[in-house]
Write an enzyme that holds these catalytic residues in place. Structure first.
Site, PDB file in Angstrom:
ATOM      1  NE  ARG A 223      -4.253  -1.477   0.273  1.00  0.00           N
ATOM      2  CZ  ARG A 223      -4.511  -2.521  -0.512  1.00  0.00           C
ATOM      3  NH1 ARG A 223      -3.657  -2.858  -1.460  1.00  0.00           N
ATOM      4  NH2 ARG A 223      -5.626  -3.209  -0.365  1.00  0.00           N
ATOM      5  CG  HIS A 271      -3.491  -0.773  -6.572  1.00  0.00           C
ATOM      6  ND1 HIS A 271      -3.799  -0.147  -5.393  1.00  0.00           N
ATOM      7  CD2 HIS A 271      -3.652  -2.099  -6.316  1.00  0.00           C
ATOM      8  CE1 HIS A 271      -4.140  -1.035  -4.474  1.00  0.00           C
ATOM      9  NE2 HIS A 271      -4.059  -2.247  -5.022  1.00  0.00           N
TER      10      HIS A 271
HETATM   11  P1  NDP Z   1      -1.780 -11.667   5.096  1.00  0.00           P
HETATM   12  O1  NDP Z   1      -2.684 -11.182   6.167  1.00  0.00           O
HETATM   13  O2  NDP Z   1      -1.949 -13.059   4.599  1.00  0.00           O
HETATM   14  O3  NDP Z   1      -0.259 -11.531   5.576  1.00  0.00           O
HETATM   15  C1  NDP Z   1       0.203 -10.406   6.254  1.00  0.00           C
HETATM   16  C2  NDP Z   1       1.607 -10.668   6.760  1.00  0.00           C
HETATM   17  O4  NDP Z   1       2.126  -9.453   7.306  1.00  0.00           O
HETATM   18  C3  NDP Z   1       1.660 -11.710   7.863  1.00  0.00           C
HETATM   19  O5  NDP Z   1       2.790 -12.529   7.729  1.00  0.00           O
HETATM   20  C4  NDP Z   1       1.780 -10.852   9.121  1.00  0.00           C
HETATM   21  O6  NDP Z   1       2.473 -11.487  10.197  1.00  0.00           O
HETATM   22  C5  NDP Z   1       2.624  -9.708   8.615  1.00  0.00           C
HETATM   23  N1  NDP Z   1       2.468  -8.539   9.478  1.00  0.00           N
HETATM   24  C6  NDP Z   1       1.348  -7.830   9.739  1.00  0.00           C
HETATM   25  N2  NDP Z   1       1.608  -6.835  10.603  1.00  0.00           N
HETATM   26  C7  NDP Z   1       2.925  -6.917  10.910  1.00  0.00           C
HETATM   27  C8  NDP Z   1       3.790  -6.173  11.739  1.00  0.00           C
HETATM   28  N3  NDP Z   1       3.348  -5.124  12.452  1.00  0.00           N
HETATM   29  N4  NDP Z   1       5.084  -6.537  11.801  1.00  0.00           N
HETATM   30  C9  NDP Z   1       5.523  -7.599  11.096  1.00  0.00           C
HETATM   31  N5  NDP Z   1       4.764  -8.359  10.279  1.00  0.00           N
HETATM   32  C10 NDP Z   1       3.467  -8.008  10.185  1.00  0.00           C
HETATM   33  O7  NDP Z   1      -1.890 -10.623   3.895  1.00  0.00           O
HETATM   34  P2  NDP Z   1      -1.655 -10.894   2.339  1.00  0.00           P
HETATM   35  O8  NDP Z   1      -0.336 -11.512   2.150  1.00  0.00           O
HETATM   36  O9  NDP Z   1      -2.834 -11.575   1.727  1.00  0.00           O
HETATM   37  O10 NDP Z   1      -1.692  -9.384   1.767  1.00  0.00           O
HETATM   38  C11 NDP Z   1      -0.774  -8.412   2.205  1.00  0.00           C
HETATM   39  C12 NDP Z   1      -1.158  -7.029   1.668  1.00  0.00           C
HETATM   40  O11 NDP Z   1      -0.884  -6.919   0.279  1.00  0.00           O
HETATM   41  C13 NDP Z   1      -2.654  -6.690   1.732  1.00  0.00           C
HETATM   42  O12 NDP Z   1      -3.039  -6.294   3.039  1.00  0.00           O
HETATM   43  C14 NDP Z   1      -2.769  -5.546   0.749  1.00  0.00           C
HETATM   44  O13 NDP Z   1      -2.542  -4.314   1.393  1.00  0.00           O
HETATM   45  C15 NDP Z   1      -1.614  -5.803  -0.236  1.00  0.00           C
HETATM   46  N6  NDP Z   1      -2.122  -6.144  -1.574  1.00  0.00           N
HETATM   47  C16 NDP Z   1      -1.724  -5.381  -2.636  1.00  0.00           C
HETATM   48  C17 NDP Z   1      -2.170  -5.680  -3.908  1.00  0.00           C
HETATM   49  C18 NDP Z   1      -1.719  -4.908  -5.085  1.00  0.00           C
HETATM   50  O14 NDP Z   1      -2.238  -5.116  -6.185  1.00  0.00           O
HETATM   51  N7  NDP Z   1      -0.764  -4.025  -4.957  1.00  0.00           N
HETATM   52  C19 NDP Z   1      -3.069  -6.822  -4.165  1.00  0.00           C
HETATM   53  C20 NDP Z   1      -3.419  -7.552  -2.970  1.00  0.00           C
HETATM   54  C21 NDP Z   1      -2.959  -7.207  -1.731  1.00  0.00           C
HETATM   55  P3  NDP Z   1       1.874 -12.784  10.933  1.00  0.00           P
HETATM   56  O15 NDP Z   1       1.961 -13.887   9.912  1.00  0.00           O
HETATM   57  O16 NDP Z   1       2.781 -12.988  12.048  1.00  0.00           O
HETATM   58  O17 NDP Z   1       0.446 -12.442  11.290  1.00  0.00           O
HETATM   59  C1  OXD Z   2      -6.164  -5.977  -2.892  1.00  0.00           C
HETATM   60  C2  OXD Z   2      -5.699  -5.051  -3.902  1.00  0.00           C
HETATM   61  O1  OXD Z   2      -6.068  -5.680  -1.697  1.00  0.00           O
HETATM   62  O2  OXD Z   2      -6.059  -5.220  -5.085  1.00  0.00           O
HETATM   63  O3  OXD Z   2      -6.638  -7.068  -3.281  1.00  0.00           O
HETATM   64  O4  OXD Z   2      -4.939  -4.150  -3.589  1.00  0.00           O
END
Ligand code: NDP
Ligand code: OXD
Length: 308
Positions: A223, A271
């Site tokens: 993001r 994006h």
């Molecule tokens: P998940 O919830 O599956 O994974 C999030 C990961 O981040 C977990 O490993 C979590 O740790 C870690 N995390 C969260 N907070 C912290 C912190 N404070 N410190 C350290 N690690 C942290 O999310 P996804 O992988 O599915 O998606 C991630 C992000 O990607 C989405 O939230 C979205 O914003 C972005 N995204 C962007 C897209 C784009 O087109 N650019 C498309 C889709 C998503 P733990 O495992 O320990 O909980």
């Molecule tokens: C999502 C994105 O969060 O497209 O899926 O960014």
């Protein structure tokens, strides 16, 4: 059971047809067509505009069309509302492809070569094998793990950082605040795939960049709110960072004339890193609606106290 859809009309119609075929007991309506909005308890949407939220006083579950939920601005949603994020192979596969592309592009100095081409020049830069390049992924969730799996056969040395400690074959795993500095010290390319929460906002800042090896590269596919834009520009100017590939910005799109557009060391995409696919995402939605009907736990339910 009725579920209301708010968003792109073509996708709404396709999902209406698929959901109705798979689960005839579910009435799938598209905003603003619900006969009685006050009775709607479930909605699927990317964002919830104020007028939609106001029309649905009995909402219980919101299914996000995307993997992230920060775009919903959850602070304005009722505390009891359950939020379910989208976990589906379309987003996961396209994101893993994007991260592989970003790592290869930055490792092979594509921003420099593109800038040279635009300037009508042709300069040579040293080339190192992928095996000499360490790629670290922040966030070891659905997208972080799939991206690491995609990077592995390319030969990069891999590490990851998350809140919890994990063991992933072929990946050096770090966790929590104490794990951040040693993780960053070993990243020639840093990839951000964290959710945007109060804890992770502006995590890509000057202190973080200072902990990377000099000349490191950045891929932000999570993001725009993760990045402090001026700190990136300063790090590129000073040589602390070599280049960056950004799929996300704050705001989106950036205003005309923003320095990122013309910066020779920055590649940007609008994006498009991980894309919700109409055909595969509806399979995940149908699975979750079936779970709801059977009273089973939903896949991707967000812990609202954690923010992801
Ligand atoms: P998940 O919830 O599956 O994974 C999030 C990961 O981040 C977990 O490993 C979590 O740790 C870690 N995390 C969260 N907070 C912290 C912190 N404070 N410190 C350290 N690690 C942290 O999310 P996804 O992988 O599915 O998606 C991630 C992000 O990607 C989405 O939230 C979205 O914003 C972005 N995204 C962007 C897209 C784009 O087109 N650019 C498309 C889709 C998503 P733990 O495992 O320990 O909980
Ligand atoms: C999502 C994105 O969060 O497209 O899926 O960014």
């Amino acid at each position: 059971m009725e579920i209301l859809y708010h968003g792109n009309a073509a996708r709404g119609l396709a999902w209406q047809e698929a959901v109705t075929r798979a689960l005839p007991e579910v009435r799938f309506t598209c905003w603003p067509d619900a006969a009685n909005p006050a009775e709607i308890r479930h909605i699927v949407a990317w964002t919830l505009p104020d007028e939609v939220l106001a029309a649905l006083p009995n909402l219980e579950i919101l299914f996000s069309v995307g993997a992230g939920i920060d775009q919903l601005d959850t602070a304005r949603l009722p505390a009891h509302l359950r939020i379910v994020r989208m976990i589906e192979p379309g987003i996961i596969g396209t994101m893993a492809d994007y991260v592989a592309m970003g790592a290869l592009a930055l490792h092979r100095d594509l921003p420099f070569h593109v800038a040279e081409q635009r300037a009508g020049r042709s300069s040579w830069r040293d080339v190192a094998p992928a095996q000499q390049c360490r790629v670290g992924v922040m966030g070891l969730g659905e997208l972080g793990r799939a991206s690491l799996a995609k990077l592995a056969p390319l030969g990069f040395r891999l590490s990851g950082w998350s809140r919890s400690q994990y063991a992933i074959e072929g990946v050096d795993c770090f966790a929590g605040e104490t794990g951040l500095a040693p993780f960053l010290a070993g990243c020639d390319i840093l990839v951000c795939l964290l959710p945007l929460t109060a804890e992770t906002r502006h995590i890509l800042n000057r202190d973080t960049f200072a902990m990377l090896p000099r000349g490191a590269r950045l891929v932000n596919a999570a993001r725009g709110g993760h990045l402090v834009q001026d700190d990136l520009l300063a790090a590129l100017d000073s040589g602390q960072l070599t280049s960056a590939m950004l799929d996300v910005t704050d705001p989106e799109p950036l205003p005309a004339g923003h320095p990122f557009y013309s910066h020779p060391a920055i590649l940007m995409t609008p994006h498009v890193a991980g894309i919700t696919r109409t055909d595969s995402a509806v399979v995940s939605l149908i699975d979750n609606l079936g779970r709801l009907l059977r009273g089973e736990p939903l896949i991707g339910e967000v812990d609202r106290s954690r923010g992801y």
